[in-house]
Design an enzyme around this catalytic site. Structure first.
Site, PDB file in Angstrom:
ATOM      1  CG  ASP A   1     -36.516  54.385 -74.377  1.00 31.99           C
ATOM      2  OD1 ASP A   1     -37.630  54.606 -74.880  1.00 31.99           O
ATOM      3  OD2 ASP A   1     -35.716  53.541 -74.845  1.00 31.99           O
TER       4      ASP A   1
ATOM      5  CG  ASP B   1     -38.389  47.544 -76.228  1.00 25.10           C
ATOM      6  OD1 ASP B   1     -37.920  46.737 -75.424  1.00 25.10           O
ATOM      7  OD2 ASP B   1     -38.786  47.217 -77.359  1.00 25.10           O
TER       8      ASP B   1
END
Length: 521
Positions: free
Chosen positions: A242, A244
């Site tokens: 992922d 952020d």
């Protein structure tokens, strides 16, 4: 396992039939068929199954109506039992699971050069004995297959009295591989002869690699450090990150993250970036990654703007325009795959309520796609409602994240809030493509031939990143530089609820920089 038993907690994605018709077939019902222009009813129908399903150990067990019994029923994932009542079935699953755990023996492992002998568990999985019906491709238990085929033949050839016969010959006793020959009285079907099925295959992980890296389910949510890091990295060929909260926060890179990504690639690992953020194109993400010091290409980025365009193009086979509640980036990704859109930008309100109900619509619009839209307004909500009032209009959302966290513990509303508003107004369910939906992983796997059991998912959110990894059968690693905490994971683990166990990671680290020593060594 039976076709009604699926890994994860997401609705199955249906493709149009390519054998007998061009319609959509429900995988859980024997007779339910939907015409292509009624695709919206497919999602509604599947949601009805989903509400009646049982969630157990990371699996969704749907109610079966495939004529293997007269009444609707559930198939046990541990044995050949079928039960009609849901409470009785839940109790039966609990007893089967308890019995299975009691039968798993503990075996000693020879002492290694780095430490004393320790006791590890030998995991043996024995799937239910099933066969695939040659006529309808449905998985049926061995004892019910003959009757099932007889019923199918009686329905398809009513002018004959031919009976179905099934002959099985074991050709590999060690692995229990059978050749199955299906024949009819008075003739045979050559294309179904000499097919091979693997039945009751004993899957055992006894290698040193497995014993070094994997632990029984009760030992999940372990801190990944020291000697555990390198064996875990050696056991995977692909790592999904992922963005952020994992490799950056806002515009600031997580210290050590670029070195980890670049060293993984130097060591021959495939690295991909999967994000629910729909405000950037793949090209925009590649530019940001390069600016922050990451060695990454556009093809390695899978955002919901790109994945939603691919979903509409490949899975839905959309022929028409999209009413887009979203960003310019989503517009670019749609146009890149040849899908025209309308709706991006402000849409101010004017007139009276009767004018709103009769607002001008584009007759070519065949789908409504909802992503993050900073210009979301009442008029956009109204237009989406009017389009979705047409039953053949598809309803797709990028993701269900309700909050976007910011620095300092603050947050702003996420795409999930906008999607929920449209769902409430239209009184329809949306098909989401973002995490934890498996479609994002399917996009990666289909383009780069990723193997699930050799893949690691790294994320900061339990309900999206870790749930995606669990539902897809990946190893999972939680990093504490983002949203979720160890306390959150432990709360899910100790809840005793099967539907929350998919949010328990295999390992956790303070930051992905904790992987650096093993990569540099």
């Amino acid at each position: 396992m039976h076709i009604t038993i699926q890994q994860g907690r997401s609705l199955p994605v249906l493709n149009r039939c390519t054998t007998c018709c061009r319609n959509y077939h429900c995988p859980f019902c024997c007779t339910t068929v939907f015409l292509p222009q009624k695709y919206s009813k497919v999602t509604t129908h599947l949601n009805c199954h989903f509400k009646r399903a049982v969630f157990h150990e990371g699996y969704t067990i749907h109610r079966c109506s495939l004529n293997c019994r007269q009444k609707c029923h559930f198939h046990c994932m541990y044995c050949e039992s079928t039960l009609s009542r849901k409470p009785d079935f839940v109790k039966h699953l609990y007893l089967c699971n308890k019995k299975l755990r009691a039968q798993i023996p503990s075996v000693p492992t020879p002492a290694s050069a780095t430490g004393p002998t320790r006791s590890l568990q030998r995991v043996v999985v024995r799937p239910v004995v099933q066969k695939k019906c040659p006529l309808c491709k449905v998985l049926i238990t061995k004892r019910n297959l003959k009757k099932h085929m007889e019923r199918k033949q009686a329905g398809e050839h009513e002018d004959t009295i031919a009976a179905s016969l099934l002959q099985s010959e074991c050709v590999d006793p060690e692995n229990e591989v059978y050749t199955v020959q299906k024949s009819l009285l008075g003739g045979s079907i050559p294309e179904f002869q000499n097919k091979v099925w693997v039945e009751n295959q004993h899957v055992s992980w006894e290698s040193a690699e497995y014993q070094e890296n994997m632990e029984p389910s009760g030992s999940k949510c372990r801190r990944l450090s020291g000697a555990l890091v390198k064996p875990l990295l050696d056991s995977v060929d692909c790592v999904l990150f992922d963005c952020d909260g994992v490799i950056w926060r806002g515009g600031q890179v997580i210290p050590g993250a670029p070195q980890v990504i670049n060293l993984l690639k130097e060591n021959g690992k495939k690295v991909f970036f999967v994000t629910n953020n729909s405000t950037k194109t793949r090209r925009m993400y590649a530019d940001k990654l390069a600016a922050l010091g990451f060695n990454a290409s556009e093809e390695e980025v899978f955002g919901t703007a790109y994945c939603s365009a691919m979903y509409l193009k490949t899975v839905c086979g959309l022929e028409g325009k999209v009413y887009l509640i979203g960003s310019p980036a989503m517009r670019q990704e749609l146009e890149a795959v040849g899908i025209q859109q309308t709706g991006v930008g402000p849409d101010p309100i004017s007139g009276k309520q009767t004018d709103w109900a009769n607002v001008e619509l584009d007759p070519e619009v065949k789908a409504v796609l909802v992503g993050f839209d900073e210009h979301f307004s009442y008029m956009k909500l109204n237009r989406a409602l009017q389009y979705l009032s047409q039953q053949d209009c598809l309803f797709v959302g990028t993701n269900r994240d309700t909050r976007l966290p910011l620095e300092g513990g603050k947050a702003v509303p996420g795409t999930g809030c906008l999607l929920q508003a449209v769902k409430t107004a239209a009184q329809r369910q949306a098909q989401t493509v973002g995490k934890p939906n498996q479609f994002m992983f399917d996009c990666v796997a289909s383009q780069f031939h990723v193997t699930r059991d050799r893949c690691l998912m790294v994320g900061d959110r339990l309900d999206t990143d870790i749930m995606l990894g669990s539902s897809c059968g990946l190893k999972t690693l939680l990093t504490l530089t983002g949203i979720s905490t160890v306390a959150d994971a432990e709360a899910h683990q100790s809840s005793g609820r099967a539907d929350r166990q998919g949010m328990v990671p295999d390992y956790y680290v303070e930051s992905i920089a904790d992987l650096l020593p093993a990569l540099q060594g």
